[in-house]
Design a protein around this motif. Structure first.
Motif, PDB file in Angstrom:
ATOM      1  N   SER A  29       0.662  -1.309  -0.037  1.00 24.79           N
ATOM      2  CA  SER A  29      -0.123  -0.022   0.097  1.00 24.79           C
ATOM      3  C   SER A  29       0.775   1.152   0.043  1.00 24.79           C
ATOM      4  N   ALA A  30       0.282   2.388  -0.192  1.00 25.71           N
ATOM      5  CA  ALA A  30       0.871   3.737   0.057  1.00 25.71           C
ATOM      6  C   ALA A  30       1.692   3.429   1.263  1.00 25.71           C
ATOM      7  N   ALA A  31       1.397   3.156   2.372  1.00 23.76           N
ATOM      8  CA  ALA A  31       2.181   3.139   3.445  1.00 23.76           C
ATOM      9  C   ALA A  31       3.635   2.587   3.581  1.00 23.76           C
ATOM     10  N   ASP A  32       3.604   1.490   2.505  1.00 26.88           N
ATOM     11  CA  ASP A  32       4.801   0.763   2.399  1.00 26.88           C
ATOM     12  C   ASP A  32       5.536   1.823   1.493  1.00 26.88           C
ATOM     13  N   ALA A  33       4.930   2.317   0.522  1.00 22.73           N
ATOM     14  CA  ALA A  33       6.046   3.238  -0.439  1.00 22.73           C
ATOM     15  C   ALA A  33       6.404   4.419   0.661  1.00 22.73           C
ATOM     16  N   PHE A  34       5.911   4.953   1.343  1.00 21.52           N
ATOM     17  CA  PHE A  34       6.286   5.807   2.140  1.00 21.52           C
ATOM     18  C   PHE A  34       7.512   5.241   2.998  1.00 21.52           C
ATOM     19  N   TYR A  35       7.584   3.944   3.299  1.00 18.86           N
ATOM     20  CA  TYR A  35       8.911   3.834   4.191  1.00 18.86           C
ATOM     21  C   TYR A  35       9.612   2.877   3.356  1.00 18.86           C
ATOM     22  N   ALA A  36       9.716   2.965   2.176  1.00 21.07           N
ATOM     23  CA  ALA A  36      10.859   2.184   1.533  1.00 21.07           C
ATOM     24  C   ALA A  36      12.100   3.265   1.634  1.00 21.07           C
ATOM     25  N   PRO A  37      12.123   4.687   1.453  1.00 22.91           N
ATOM     26  CA  PRO A  37      13.461   5.328   1.794  1.00 22.91           C
ATOM     27  C   PRO A  37      13.888   4.839   3.225  1.00 22.91           C
ATOM     28  N   VAL A  38      12.923   4.727   4.183  1.00 16.62           N
ATOM     29  CA  VAL A  38      13.477   4.500   5.614  1.00 16.62           C
ATOM     30  C   VAL A  38      14.008   3.072   5.672  1.00 16.62           C
ATOM     31  N   ALA A  39      13.447   2.064   4.678  1.00 17.05           N
ATOM     32  CA  ALA A  39      14.194   0.836   5.009  1.00 17.05           C
ATOM     33  C   ALA A  39      15.525   0.971   4.233  1.00 17.05           C
ATOM     34  N   ALA A  40      15.649   1.724   2.911  1.00 20.16           N
ATOM     35  CA  ALA A  40      17.046   2.196   2.717  1.00 20.16           C
ATOM     36  C   ALA A  40      18.013   2.834   3.547  1.00 20.16           C
ATOM     37  N   ARG A  41      17.524   3.460   4.373  1.00 17.96           N
ATOM     38  CA  ARG A  41      18.286   4.426   5.472  1.00 17.96           C
ATOM     39  C   ARG A  41      18.659   3.033   6.443  1.00 17.96           C
ATOM     40  N   ILE A  42      17.963   2.499   6.791  1.00 18.03           N
ATOM     41  CA  ILE A  42      18.224   1.428   7.867  1.00 18.03           C
ATOM     42  C   ILE A  42      19.475   0.582   7.427  1.00 18.03           C
ATOM     43  N   ALA A  43      19.184  -0.071   6.201  1.00  8.66           N
ATOM     44  CA  ALA A  43      20.108  -1.076   5.589  1.00  8.66           C
ATOM     45  C   ALA A  43      21.335  -0.097   5.260  1.00  8.66           C
ATOM     46  N   GLY A  44      21.186   0.755   4.721  1.00 10.37           N
ATOM     47  CA  GLY A  44      22.478   1.356   4.122  1.00 10.37           C
ATOM     48  C   GLY A  44      23.379   1.789   5.354  1.00 10.37           C
ATOM     49  N   TYR A  45      22.697   2.460   6.369  1.00  9.63           N
ATOM     50  CA  TYR A  45      23.752   2.817   7.749  1.00  9.63           C
ATOM     51  C   TYR A  45      23.801   1.578   8.525  1.00  9.63           C
ATOM     52  N   GLY A  46      23.276   0.496   8.396  1.00  7.85           N
ATOM     53  CA  GLY A  46      23.280  -0.498   9.542  1.00  7.85           C
ATOM     54  C   GLY A  46      22.825  -0.189  10.667  1.00  7.85           C
ATOM     55  N   LEU A  47      21.777   0.678  10.613  1.00  9.48           N
ATOM     56  CA  LEU A  47      21.012   1.007  11.971  1.00  9.48           C
ATOM     57  C   LEU A  47      20.462  -0.190  12.760  1.00  9.48           C
ATOM     58  N   PRO A  48      20.479  -0.089  14.231  1.00  6.81           N
ATOM     59  CA  PRO A  48      20.135  -1.226  14.922  1.00  6.81           C
ATOM     60  C   PRO A  48      18.531  -1.110  15.127  1.00  6.81           C
ATOM     61  N   VAL A  49      17.907  -2.108  14.435  1.00  5.14           N
ATOM     62  CA  VAL A  49      16.533  -2.614  14.548  1.00  5.14           C
ATOM     63  C   VAL A  49      16.252  -4.241  14.830  1.00  5.14           C
ATOM     64  N   SER A  50      15.133  -4.447  15.333  1.00  2.03           N
ATOM     65  CA  SER A  50      14.680  -5.845  15.436  1.00  2.03           C
ATOM     66  C   SER A  50      15.037  -6.743  14.393  1.00  2.03           C
ATOM     67  N   ASP A  51      14.941  -8.044  14.582  1.00  2.00           N
ATOM     68  CA  ASP A  51      14.557  -8.993  13.553  1.00  2.00           C
ATOM     69  C   ASP A  51      13.611  -8.778  12.479  1.00  2.00           C
ATOM     70  N   ALA A  52      12.243  -8.449  13.176  1.00  2.00           N
ATOM     71  CA  ALA A  52      11.164  -8.183  12.430  1.00  2.00           C
ATOM     72  C   ALA A  52      11.338  -6.982  11.960  1.00  2.00           C
ATOM     73  N   ALA A  53      11.885  -6.221  12.219  1.00  2.00           N
ATOM     74  CA  ALA A  53      11.987  -4.736  11.323  1.00  2.00           C
ATOM     75  C   ALA A  53      13.102  -5.191  10.057  1.00  2.00           C
TER      76      ALA A  53
END
Length: 291
Positions: A161-185
């Motif tokens: 949904s649009a909600a996922d589209a809005f969080y796609a760049p957040v996912a890129a940031r978490i992955a790119g910077y190796g940010l600490p999040v849970s396994d589910a995230a």
């Protein structure tokens, strides 16, 4: 009925990515034009669509200009109810709008300290308390959506949904910077990085090189953490090419790539280079490659 979508540089413009996904993921016809986000011509490029001044901006088929990703999402949902931009369930739709709006207006520390860069990852990035607080809130929103409506799907509300589209760049940031999040995230982040549409956007972004870094970071660079693409390279000769027309435009072939010792042709450098960057993200190429 085709829209015009005006975007910034794909590697760095997180809001442009959101706007593009709203069209690409929901099969809404559009044409893309890149404006000079970093070359200094954006104001001039967008002048015909005033009062728009930022990306993404769209022009509707009726000729109306529209800026702001949330406004674009709502307009597309209104004009294309069959597309399923927001969840069908009313309660899910309420929460989806909530989490998208909170992304739209919040998480300032994450957005300012971790600008999106799809060209690289980073090692040993120093995570501030502000970024940690943003991540904690983001995880709360993701977990709530998935627990209530996600089911076994990788997406927040079952269907993308649009909600996922809005969080796609957040996912890129978490992955790119190796940010600490849970396994589910992390699993949700991985779903974005593996999504063919996200991979196509990144592959197109990598066709453009830069003599400068818009957002230089004080951290060691690392390989991009997403799925490794099939290795491919541009070649000069189309001898023994396996196709006779460009897989995208069906036009005469002038540029070529090689993958696994096999040669394929394309109608221009952009078509070739976006394919070199992630061959199997493109269904039209994958079809001839896997045939």
């Amino acid at each position: 009925m085709t829209y015009d979508l005006f975007i910034g540089d794909r590697t760095f413009s997180s809001w442009s990515l959101r706007g593009w996904l709203l069209f690409e993921k929901f099969d809404i016809p559009f044409k893309t034009t890149m404006v000079g986000l970093y070359s200094g011509t954006m104001a001039q490029d967008l002048a015909p669509y005033a009062p728009a001044r930022l990306v993404p901006t769209i022009q509707t088929p009726q000729g109306d200009p529209l800026q702001d990703t949330l406004a674009i999402a709502e307009t597309l949902a209104e004009h294309h109810p069959e597309a399923g931009i927001w969840p069908a369930d009313p309660s899910a739709r309420v929460l989806a709008r909530w989490v998208a709006a909170e992304m739209h207006s919040g998480f300032g520390a994450l957005r300012s300290e971790c600008p999106m860069n799809l060209g690289t990852g980073y090692n040993d990035f120093a995570v501030s308390d502000g970024v940690k607080a943003d991540l904690e809130r983001i995880e709360t929103l993701w977990a709530t959506a998935r627990a209530k409506f996600g089911g076994t799907s990788p997406w927040l509300f079952g269907k993308y949904s649009a909600a996922d589209a809005f969080y796609a760049p957040v996912a890129a940031r978490i992955a790119g910077y190796g940010l600490p999040v849970s396994d589910a995230a992390q699993a949700y982040v991985a779903a974005h990085l593996s999504d063919p549409a996200f991979r196509r956007w990144r592959a197109m972004g990598l066709t453009k090189s830069y003599d400068f870094e818009p957002y230089p970071m004080d951290a060691e660079k690392a390989p991009w953490p997403g799925p490794a693409p099939l290795p491919a390279q541009a070649v000069d000769s189309g001898k023994n090419a396996e196709n006779t027309l460009c897989p995208y435009s069906k036009k005469e072939m002038t540029h070529f790539l090689q993958v696994d010792g096999r040669v394929f042709g394309f109608c221009n450098a952009f078509c070739r280079d976006k394919t070199v960057n992630d061959p199997l993200a493109w269904s039209a190429f994958a079809e001839i490659y896997q045939s």
